[in-house]
Design an enzyme around this catalytic site. Structure first.
Site, PDB file in Angstrom:
ATOM      1  N   HIS A   1       3.759   3.919 -20.849  1.00  0.00           N
ATOM      2  CA  HIS A   1       4.109   4.663 -19.632  1.00  0.00           C
ATOM      3  C   HIS A   1       5.291   3.991 -18.926  1.00  0.00           C
ATOM      4  CE1 HIS A   1       3.029   7.241 -16.084  1.00  0.00           C
ATOM      5  NE2 HIS A   1       3.690   6.270 -15.459  1.00  0.00           N
ATOM      6  N   GLU A   2       5.176   2.687 -18.677  1.00  0.00           N
ATOM      7  CA  GLU A   2       6.259   1.965 -18.002  1.00  0.00           C
ATOM      8  C   GLU A   2       7.496   1.860 -18.893  1.00  0.00           C
ATOM      9  OE1 GLU A   2       6.038   1.426 -14.921  1.00  0.00           O
ATOM     10  OE2 GLU A   2       3.920   1.972 -14.805  1.00  0.00           O
TER      11      GLU A   2
ATOM     12  N   THR B   1      13.984  -2.593  13.643  1.00  0.00           N
ATOM     13  CA  THR B   1      15.428  -2.806  13.548  1.00  0.00           C
ATOM     14  C   THR B   1      15.975  -3.644  14.697  1.00  0.00           C
ATOM     15  OG1 THR B   1      15.707  -0.636  14.587  1.00  0.00           O
ATOM     16  CG2 THR B   1      15.893  -0.753  12.195  1.00  0.00           C
TER      17      THR B   1
ATOM     18  N   PRO C   1      14.827   3.192  13.295  1.00  0.00           N
ATOM     19  CA  PRO C   1      13.510   2.993  12.672  1.00  0.00           C
ATOM     20  C   PRO C   1      12.798   1.772  13.251  1.00  0.00           C
ATOM     21  CG  PRO C   1      15.234   3.306  11.015  1.00  0.00           C
ATOM     22  CD  PRO C   1      15.916   3.097  12.324  1.00  0.00           C
ATOM     23  N   PRO C   2      11.507   1.663  13.039  1.00  0.00           N
ATOM     24  CA  PRO C   2      10.775   0.482  13.538  1.00  0.00           C
ATOM     25  C   PRO C   2      11.279  -0.795  12.884  1.00  0.00           C
ATOM     26  CG  PRO C   2       9.250   2.250  12.926  1.00  0.00           C
ATOM     27  CD  PRO C   2      10.603   2.661  12.438  1.00  0.00           C
TER      28      PRO C   2
ATOM     29  N   LYS D   1      15.523  -3.098  18.285  1.00  0.00           N
ATOM     30  CA  LYS D   1      15.967  -2.380  19.489  1.00  0.00           C
ATOM     31  C   LYS D   1      15.617  -3.158  20.756  1.00  0.00           C
ATOM     32  CE  LYS D   1      13.643   1.273  18.219  1.00  0.00           C
ATOM     33  NZ  LYS D   1      13.276   0.881  16.851  1.00  0.00           N
ATOM     34  N   THR D   2      14.406  -3.709  20.812  1.00  0.00           N
ATOM     35  CA  THR D   2      14.013  -4.502  21.978  1.00  0.00           C
ATOM     36  C   THR D   2      14.864  -5.760  22.097  1.00  0.00           C
ATOM     37  OG1 THR D   2      11.732  -3.690  21.740  1.00  0.00           O
ATOM     38  CG2 THR D   2      12.073  -5.648  23.105  1.00  0.00           C
TER      39      THR D   2
ATOM     40  N   ASP E   1       3.810  10.059  -9.838  1.00  0.00           N
ATOM     41  CA  ASP E   1       5.152  10.480 -10.258  1.00  0.00           C
ATOM     42  C   ASP E   1       5.339  11.982 -10.065  1.00  0.00           C
ATOM     43  OD1 ASP E   1       5.685   7.860 -11.040  1.00  0.00           O
ATOM     44  OD2 ASP E   1       4.866   8.197 -13.048  1.00  0.00           O
TER      45      ASP E   1
END
Length: 605
Positions: free
Chosen positions: A406-407, A188, A185-186, A190-191, A482
């Site tokens: 609601h919460e 992480t 994924p972006p 890699k470069t 939701d």
């Protein structure tokens, strides 16, 4: 033009009087400026009225240009020495009107020539590689700079050994992979990992992004690929790193533009170059992508990118190591526990964790603190996960009450469901696009999700809508997000994960295509009857969990009311407080049942 202020200026009328009286001995007239210089007769100055203030020479006056004819005749008759002078103009000054436009014209042509030369130079160099070469000092990044990812380092170490001791591999006949594809994924790292490989091996590092090969001219990308590999061969041992290789390595023939697409030409040249150098040359091609599913199969076959190294999102231990790296050099208070921070940030990449610590430092500065405290990290995480708090948002009392219930519905269901993730906090302060947030944080990173866990998640998602329906007898738009998430989860359970007894162990993936032209006329791979069964199963799962949520909230109605009242009073409460409220409600209900059971019954005779 006025005469010089240092001269003895005489009015022109007085000059004419002197001329008429015969007092002027010498006369000099400038035809351009009209300035007249004259000398009086000195032998008559004592007996005549010719002198001007006692002076007889170096007198000056300004006459008209040109002089009137009668004045000229009078002067010639009365003055013995008369001179009319036209001064010569300086040659260079006279050439200025001619030289200036010619010079501007020459300057214009010179500028046009330079611009044309620049364009020719750009065109001549358009096929050159735009790779950034770190060859002079070699990358100083090593594996010690990459926190965590011990399995990735171990898997990629043989590339470092090959670059350091290539002769050992050649002697034994081993073939080291020409290409290593880093998939993850972006954010992480890699470069960073690719640069660390070059730093460990001590070889030059040529870095380029896939978009650098793209140009409006057909064939430019292929030319840049050739130049890139030629540059690497000149360096001897080197690592070529191509970031975002999916921009040029997509499946060929998937578009509508035919086989002459610039992207396909570039990919063909890259495949040819990878086949053109031997493994013993000491050149290793590394690339990074977060979309391995769209890469061309020819790019992934053995002999090219024949090894894929997965760089996943960091695990718990990796996050702790990454946090230690990003907190180094920052003033961190003693109440900050990096293990707790790591547990509260599941799913965050290394870049996300770096941003988390930086945001926490910004919060500390705003609070005029000289250390980053635990509350600052909490605020930073809330901002990243939930968005910026909109405390100034005006809500009516009815809206606040509806949001609180609601919460509270979400919170009570999260606290009651046996497999639900632990409840972290509940708030009714608007954040981002949400009017309230119920946050759950898993104790450990999850890699497999059981069906009972997915069903409990659906119950928690329905908690807000059901709570509004129970308390107010009507639902609102607050449950829109939701419902979208719940429907998507139920669809995945039925279509992809085989969690429906009616459908059975069959899976149908997403119908969305990566390219517009790929399988343009594709139809779904199941019948209308199966589609109807899928829809019915999705509806069944959702309705069953909705009813299960309703029964749960009716059972814990006292806890629901207490959590809502606490939210209206404090606006934000933590998960422990909700759990205590639920436990207290359960205990009160148990005591009431025991009292009812032991109370004497009355009967009439």
């Amino acid at each position: 033009m006025r005469p010089d202020s240092s001269s003895n200026e005489v009015p022109y009328s007085r000059f004419l009087e002197n001329v008429a009286e015969g007092c002027v001995e010498g006369f000099k007239y400038n035809n351009d400026t009209g300035i007249i210089r004259f000398i009086l007769k000195s032998d008559q100055s004592s007996v005549t009225n010719c002198s001007v203030g006692g002076l007889v020479d170096n007198l000056v006056t300004s006459g008209p240009v040109p002089l009137p004819d009668q004045h000229v005749e009078l002067i010639r008759e009365q003055v013995p020495e008369v001179r009319f002078v036209t001064p010569e103009t300086n040659f260079f000054i006279s050439m200025i009107p001619l030289i200036l436009p010619i010079g501007l014209l020459i300057l214009f042509f010179w500028w046009m020539q330079r611009k044309a030369q620049g364009q020719v130079g750009n065109i001549m160099s358009i096929g050159r590689s735009r790779a950034k070469t770190y060859a002079t000092e070699r990358p100083d990044t090593t594996f010690d700079d990459v926190a965590g990812y011990e399995n990735v380092k171990q898997e990629i170490t043989e590339v470092v050994d090959f670059l350091k001791k290539s002769h050992s591999f050649v002697e034994i006949g081993a073939r080291v992979p020409k290409g290593v594809l880093l998939v993850g994924p972006p954010g992480t790292g890699k470069t960073l990992i690719a640069k660390a490989v070059a730093g460990e091996a001590g070889v030059p590092f040529l870095s380029v992004t896939g978009s650098d090969f793209m140009e409006m001219f057909v064939g430019v990308g292929a030319s840049r690929v050739r130049d890139l590999f030629d540059s690497a061969r000149k360096l001897g041992k080197a690592i070529i790193f191509i970031d975002e290789i999916d921009s040029i390595g997509r499946k060929r023939g998937a578009g509508l533009g035919g086989g002459h697409d610039e992207r396909e030409q570039t990919l063909n040249q890259m495949l040819s170059e990878m086949d053109g150098f031997e493994a013993s040359e000491g050149i290793v091609l590394m690339a990074a992508t977060n979309r391995p599913d769209i890469l061309d199969p020819a790019l992934l076959r053995p002999g090219r990118f024949d090894r894929q190294v997965i760089v996943p999102l960091p695990e718990l231990s990796d996050r702790v190591a990454i946090l230690k790296v990003h907190t180094k050099g920052k003033r961190i208070a003693d109440d900050v526990d990096l293990d707790v921070v790591a547990r509260s940030t599941p799913g965050m990449s290394g870049a996300d964790l770096a941003n988390l610590i930086n945001e926490a430092a910004l919060y500390a500065v705003r609070d005029d603190k000289d250390q980053v405290m635990a509350e600052h990290i909490e605020q930073a995480r809330d901002r990243i996960v939930m968005g910026i708090k909109r405390e100034s948002m005006a809500l009516t009392d009815d809206e606040k009450k509806a949001i609180a219930y609601h919460e509270a519905g979400h919170a009570v269901c999260a606290a009651v469901m046996p497999t639900a993730d632990p409840l972290h906090k509940v708030t009714i302060i608007p954040s981002g696009m949400a009017l309230g947030v119920t946050m759950q944080l898993p104790e450990n990173d999850r890699h497999l999700y059981r069906s009972d866990y997915m069903l409990d998640r659906l119950v928690v998602m329905f908690g807000g809508r059901v709570a509004e329906e129970i308390v107010f007898g009507i639902v609102s738009t607050g449950a829109g997000d939701d419902l979208v998430k719940a429907t998507a989860m139920a669809r995945s359970m039925v279509r992809e994960w085989g969690m429906s007894d009616e459908i059975g162990p069959m899976a149908w993936g997403s119908q969305e295509q990566v390219f517009l032209g790929e399988n343009l006329m594709q139809t779904r791979d199941y019948s209308d009857t199966t589609a109807r069964v899928i829809d019915e199963e999705i509806e069944r799962i959702l309705r069953e969990q909705l009813e299960r949520c309703r029964q749960t909230l009716l059972e814990y109605s006292d806890a629901l009311d207490e959590v809502a009242r606490s939210l209206l009073e404090h606006e934000t409460i933590d998960g422990k407080a909700v759990e205590r409220i639920v436990e207290s409600s359960v205990e009160s209900s148990r005591i009431s049942q025991e009292i009812s059971a032991i109370s004497p019954t009355t009967s009439s005779v």
